[in-house]
Enzyme design. Sequence first.
Site: not given
Length: 173
Positions: A36, A38, A49, A62, A122, A158
């Site tokens: 994946q 991002n 974040r 990551k 990412y 968050d």
Amino acid sequence: MLVVTSNPHTDPRGSFARLFCQRELAYVLGERRIVQINHSRTAAVGAIRGMHFQHAPHAEMKLVRCLRGRVWDVAVDLRAHSPTFLQWHAEELTPDNQRMLVIPEGCAHGFQVLTPDSELLYLHTACYMPDAEGGVLPTDPRIAIAWPLPVRELSERDARWALLPAQFEGLAT
């Protein structure tokens, strides 16, 4: 945590840099695959974040790189029995310094924006699974991240992460 640096090739037209090469990063990835990718853009200076992770069996590595702006990128080691348990590591990521932070499974990740409209790329070794989502409050005093700017903005999600309990012994990875 590990920092990988790209070596851009420049000429009068501009520059070219390889952002990812499975062969060159095999020593980091092992048998993992990138599944994946991002992209995020955060407008406000001081916004944070994070701090996000996924619980096993969906834990993810990551690889994070800044495409635009400047960010203070942070990883917190939440791995049970790790010699760096509950320690954080931060790197300033910019397009100019060509750094990519590698965040292992069992570590929480987040960042603070240092310049407006910063963008991150990412690369993930596991797909996002909402039921496996976890997080740590970015201002948790037990971790005591030294954010370079006052915390200006957190998402509702968050801001709701709980403080780590005193009996927290780490994540299984």
